[in-house]
Design a protein around this motif. Structure first.
Motif, PDB file in Angstrom:
ATOM      1  N   ALA A 267      31.591  40.345  22.480  1.00 17.71           N
ATOM      2  CA  ALA A 267      32.070  41.693  22.173  1.00 17.71           C
ATOM      3  C   ALA A 267      33.339  41.659  21.341  1.00 17.71           C
ATOM      4  CB  ALA A 267      32.303  42.467  23.461  1.00 17.71           C
ATOM      5  N   GLY A 268      34.136  40.612  21.507  1.00 18.49           N
ATOM      6  CA  GLY A 268      35.386  40.516  20.756  1.00 18.49           C
ATOM      7  C   GLY A 268      35.173  40.459  19.257  1.00 18.49           C
ATOM      8  N   ARG A 269      34.087  39.817  18.852  1.00 20.20           N
ATOM      9  CA  ARG A 269      33.809  39.724  17.418  1.00 20.20           C
ATOM     10  C   ARG A 269      33.523  41.093  16.804  1.00 20.20           C
ATOM     11  NH1 ARG A 269      31.391  34.915  19.316  1.00 20.20           N
ATOM     12  NH2 ARG A 269      29.337  35.906  19.585  1.00 20.20           N
ATOM     13  N   ALA A 270      32.962  41.993  17.603  1.00 15.44           N
ATOM     14  CA  ALA A 270      32.650  43.333  17.105  1.00 15.44           C
ATOM     15  C   ALA A 270      33.672  44.369  17.573  1.00 15.44           C
ATOM     16  CB  ALA A 270      31.259  43.742  17.577  1.00 15.44           C
ATOM     17  N   LEU A 271      34.679  43.925  18.316  1.00 17.10           N
ATOM     18  CA  LEU A 271      35.713  44.816  18.863  1.00 17.10           C
ATOM     19  C   LEU A 271      35.112  45.948  19.693  1.00 17.10           C
ATOM     20  CD1 LEU A 271      38.231  45.017  15.879  1.00 17.10           C
ATOM     21  CD2 LEU A 271      38.385  43.630  17.946  1.00 17.10           C
ATOM     22  N   LYS A 272      34.109  45.615  20.505  1.00 18.18           N
ATOM     23  CA  LYS A 272      33.516  46.602  21.401  1.00 18.18           C
ATOM     24  C   LYS A 272      34.402  46.814  22.624  1.00 18.18           C
ATOM     25  CE  LYS A 272      28.657  45.434  20.423  1.00 18.18           C
ATOM     26  NZ  LYS A 272      28.182  46.664  19.804  1.00 18.18           N
ATOM     27  N   ARG A 273      34.381  48.008  23.163  1.00 21.58           N
ATOM     28  CA  ARG A 273      35.050  48.284  24.430  1.00 21.58           C
ATOM     29  C   ARG A 273      34.318  47.551  25.551  1.00 21.58           C
ATOM     30  NH1 ARG A 273      37.596  53.573  24.703  1.00 21.58           N
ATOM     31  NH2 ARG A 273      37.538  53.381  26.970  1.00 21.58           N
ATOM     32  N   LEU A 274      35.079  47.016  26.510  1.00 18.54           N
ATOM     33  CA  LEU A 274      34.496  46.282  27.633  1.00 18.54           C
ATOM     34  C   LEU A 274      34.971  46.852  28.966  1.00 18.54           C
ATOM     35  CD1 LEU A 274      34.746  42.510  26.632  1.00 18.54           C
ATOM     36  CD2 LEU A 274      32.715  43.939  26.675  1.00 18.54           C
ATOM     37  N   HIS A 275      34.093  46.770  29.953  1.00 15.96           N
ATOM     38  CA  HIS A 275      34.391  47.128  31.338  1.00 15.96           C
ATOM     39  C   HIS A 275      33.789  46.004  32.183  1.00 15.96           C
ATOM     40  CE1 HIS A 275      34.463  50.105  34.836  1.00 15.96           C
ATOM     41  NE2 HIS A 275      33.678  49.149  35.268  1.00 15.96           N
ATOM     42  N   LEU A 276      34.631  45.144  32.772  1.00 15.25           N
ATOM     43  CA  LEU A 276      34.152  43.936  33.442  1.00 15.25           C
ATOM     44  C   LEU A 276      34.570  43.920  34.904  1.00 15.25           C
ATOM     45  CD1 LEU A 276      35.081  41.283  30.703  1.00 15.25           C
ATOM     46  CD2 LEU A 276      32.884  42.443  31.032  1.00 15.25           C
ATOM     47  N   GLU A 277      33.598  43.964  35.798  1.00 19.63           N
ATOM     48  CA  GLU A 277      33.858  43.775  37.226  1.00 19.63           C
ATOM     49  C   GLU A 277      33.166  42.482  37.604  1.00 19.63           C
ATOM     50  OE1 GLU A 277      33.501  43.084  40.676  1.00 19.63           O
ATOM     51  OE2 GLU A 277      32.212  44.809  41.069  1.00 19.63           O
ATOM     52  N   LEU A 278      33.975  41.409  37.762  1.00 17.33           N
ATOM     53  CA  LEU A 278      33.428  40.058  37.865  1.00 17.33           C
ATOM     54  C   LEU A 278      33.585  39.512  39.284  1.00 17.33           C
ATOM     55  CD1 LEU A 278      34.830  38.798  34.443  1.00 17.33           C
ATOM     56  CD2 LEU A 278      32.651  39.962  34.918  1.00 17.33           C
TER      57      LEU A 278
ATOM     58  N   GLY B 173      39.248  44.488  39.651  1.00 17.78           N
ATOM     59  CA  GLY B 173      40.125  43.364  39.924  1.00 17.78           C
ATOM     60  C   GLY B 173      41.045  43.001  38.790  1.00 17.78           C
ATOM     61  N   CYS B 174      41.623  41.808  38.920  1.00 20.67           N
ATOM     62  CA  CYS B 174      42.507  41.240  37.913  1.00 20.67           C
ATOM     63  C   CYS B 174      42.193  39.745  37.813  1.00 20.67           C
ATOM     64  CB  CYS B 174      43.979  41.486  38.268  1.00 20.67           C
ATOM     65  SG  CYS B 174      44.461  40.860  39.901  1.00 20.67           S
ATOM     66  N   LYS B 175      42.940  39.036  36.976  1.00 20.50           N
ATOM     67  CA  LYS B 175      42.696  37.619  36.732  1.00 20.50           C
ATOM     68  C   LYS B 175      41.226  37.420  36.315  1.00 20.50           C
ATOM     69  CE  LYS B 175      44.382  35.688  40.558  1.00 20.50           C
ATOM     70  NZ  LYS B 175      45.014  34.725  41.481  1.00 20.50           N
ATOM     71  N   GLU B 176      40.559  36.432  36.853  1.00 23.57           N
ATOM     72  CA  GLU B 176      39.181  36.163  36.449  1.00 23.57           C
ATOM     73  C   GLU B 176      38.167  37.110  37.094  1.00 23.57           C
ATOM     74  OE1 GLU B 176      37.985  32.115  36.710  1.00 23.57           O
ATOM     75  OE2 GLU B 176      39.539  31.398  35.324  1.00 23.57           O
ATOM     76  N   SER B 177      38.655  38.088  37.825  1.00 25.47           N
ATOM     77  CA  SER B 177      37.767  39.112  38.371  1.00 25.47           C
ATOM     78  C   SER B 177      37.587  40.279  37.413  1.00 25.47           C
ATOM     79  CB  SER B 177      38.293  39.611  39.720  1.00 25.47           C
ATOM     80  OG  SER B 177      38.200  38.593  40.699  1.00 25.47           O
ATOM     81  N   GLY B 178      38.220  40.190  36.229  1.00 25.12           N
ATOM     82  CA  GLY B 178      37.928  41.166  35.190  1.00 25.12           C
ATOM     83  C   GLY B 178      38.899  42.320  35.118  1.00 25.12           C
ATOM     84  N   TYR B 179      38.455  43.398  34.461  1.00 25.86           N
ATOM     85  CA  TYR B 179      39.286  44.582  34.270  1.00 25.86           C
ATOM     86  C   TYR B 179      38.382  45.798  34.120  1.00 25.86           C
ATOM     87  CZ  TYR B 179      38.269  42.675  29.602  1.00 25.86           C
ATOM     88  OH  TYR B 179      37.662  42.114  28.510  1.00 25.86           O
ATOM     89  N   GLY B 180      38.973  46.953  34.267  1.00 23.81           N
ATOM     90  CA  GLY B 180      38.200  48.187  34.352  1.00 23.81           C
ATOM     91  C   GLY B 180      37.998  48.544  35.812  1.00 23.81           C
ATOM     92  N   ARG B 181      37.712  49.812  36.065  1.00 20.11           N
ATOM     93  CA  ARG B 181      37.561  50.280  37.436  1.00 20.11           C
ATOM     94  C   ARG B 181      36.278  51.067  37.610  1.00 20.11           C
ATOM     95  NH1 ARG B 181      40.597  46.878  37.873  1.00 20.11           N
ATOM     96  NH2 ARG B 181      42.604  46.767  38.971  1.00 20.11           N
TER      97      ARG B 181
END
Length: 471
Positions: free
Chosen positions: A235-246, A443-451
């Protein structure tokens, strides 16, 4: 054996290629699901993009009403959804109803209300002879990838806030658990315009194609840290918005002033629930050295009194692991334990049919051990001692993940100090594994970002626009 179909633009759409959906209670095929590739992904994204042109201009009241009607329809079909979830995941029926279907109805109703209460700033004159206002607008087409541990709930956590905010969705359920997401889309089609909610089934390559599609504006994932890294890179290459709950690896910090038996019962319930297949399972227990032996013994006793079994077993607390790969992964963590660790109970597969794993308690582990550093995602508890609050926080934070954790003590000052010191997105005090639609999860760290959940989820699915008018 039934054959499932994608849901695209309000219609069932089959595919030439299929994959087997396996009943984890028996290990036998249950259904054939679409194995979607470029043509199906393109059709779903195109349908969502077309629908966005009109759905984005719908009023909050219209979006709210649609979600309320979907919630009511799901409640009316609660028994059907529970049956599908039990067949597809092997969960006990009471878990499918009380811990998934019923909360999902409430969460849909919450987002129906939240759709009518978008947060905004007051208009005002911040530059002479000019009036400014701030708009919150939908992002666009949202690709949403959800896991197999709570198939229906995770689908709703993703699609409900996105739709409430005026976006359109292409949802990809996990390859092994597509049944309730597809049925949800069928029900929702009565109340949503075609293309607002699309469901395409498939494997990791399907998800990759969907996330990389140029008309997808935001990608949301609940899944592993590995998948999150890959998605972020793409997604970074296309600058897409991300929501990651890992992934998570929740510390459970127990001080020496607690009722040991009561706390052991609560921890065991939160560790073994859903076969430990929960990103915030209470699997990593840190205990004050003053009650370490007593609590470890109590957890072993609780584990020995906990039963796993298929949905037909009314006395089973949890069902099987989801798939053969997950069974191999959990078994491997136990098999690779170092010599200083002790399996006090469990640690093995149960039966030859299905993917059942015994309730397990492991003591003697060290902070650097693989089973401590990695998310287990199985019915396994590790137990470590600590001497004081500072050491407890160091052990709790000494893993890559940062999703959730809990503190157990009668001392309010200690509880708040430790909760504030945890590098997690959710800190519980004297409870664990409790959720409400009004409060955020992430979460935070390797658990991602977004809620997920709460009004914060709508923030993730909107963009901010400043509008200035010369007077």
């Amino acid at each position: 054996m039934i054959t499932l179909a994608n849901h695209i633009a309000g219609e069932a759409v089959g595919t030439a290629a299929t994959s087997e959906v396996v009943d984890p209670s028996t290990g036998r095929p249950l259904a054939l699901a679409p194995l979607s590739r470029g043509r199906e992904v393109e059709a779903a994204v195109s349908a969502a993009a077309k629908a966005f042109g009109t759905w984005r201009t719908s009023t909050p009241a219209e979006r709210s009403l649609a979600l309320l009607r979907i919630a009511q329809a799901l409640e009316d079909h609660a028994e059907e959804f529970a049956d599908l979830e039990c067949r597809n995941t092997g969960k006990p029926r009471r878990t499918a109803v009380a811990d998934e279907v019923e909360p999902v109805v409430d969460q849909l109703r919450f987002f129906a209300g939240a759709a009518r209460l978008p947060e905004g700033k007051a208009a005002g004159e911040y530059l002479g002879d000019h009036t400014s206002s701030v708009r919150r607008e939908p992002v666009g087409v949202c690709a949403q990838l959800v896991p197999w541990n709570f198939p229906l709930m995770m689908a709703v956590w993703k699609c409900a806030p996105a739709i409430a905010a005026g976006n359109t969705v292409v949802l990809k359920p996990a390859e092994s658990t597509p049944m309730t997401a597809l049925r949800l889309a069928e029900l929702a089609a009565e109340f949503l315009p075609p293309g607002v909610l699309n469901v395409v089934c498939g494997d990791r390559d399907t998800g990759r194609e969907l996330a990389a599609h140029p008309e997808v504006d935001l990608v949301a994932l609940t899944g592993s840290t590995r998948a999150g890294r890959e998605l972020a890179s793409s997604a970074g290459r296309a600058l897409k918005r991300l929501h990651l709950e890992l992934g998570g690896n929740s510390p459970v910090i127990v001080f020496d002033d607690v009722d040991v038996q009561a706390v052991a019962a609560a921890i065991a319930d939160a560790a073994f629930f859903n076969a430990g297949q929960d990103c915030v399972a209470a699997s990593r227990v840190l205990v004050h050295e003053g009650v370490y032996r007593e609590l470890a013994d109590a957890l072993v006793e609780r584990a020995r009194g906990t039963r796993t079994g298929p949905p037909s077993d009314a006395g089973a607390y949890y069902g099987p692991l989801n798939n053969a790969d997950q069974l191999a992964r959990v078994s491997g963590l136990i098999e690779r334990l170092p010599g200083h660790a002790t399996v006090r109970t469990g640690g093995h597969r149960i039966g030859e049919q299905g993917y059942f794993f015994a309730p397990t308690v492991v003591t003697g582990v060290r902070q650097s051990d693989e089973i401590v550093q990695e998310e287990i995602f199985g019915p396994v508890i590790t137990v470590q001692p600590f001497a004081g609050a500072d050491e407890a926080m160091a052990l709790a934070n000494g893993v890559p993940q940062g999703l959730a954790g809990s503190v157990w003590t009668r001392d309010l000052a200690t509880a708040n100090r430790v909760a504030a010191g945890l590098d997690v997105g959710c800190a519980w005090i004297n409870t664990h594994l409790c959720f409400t639609a009004e409060m955020p999860h992430g979460g935070c760290k390797e658990s991602g970002y977004g809620r997920d959940l709460s009004a914060y989820a709508l923030d993730d699915y909107t963009r901010v626009k400043h509008v200035m008018t010369a007077l």
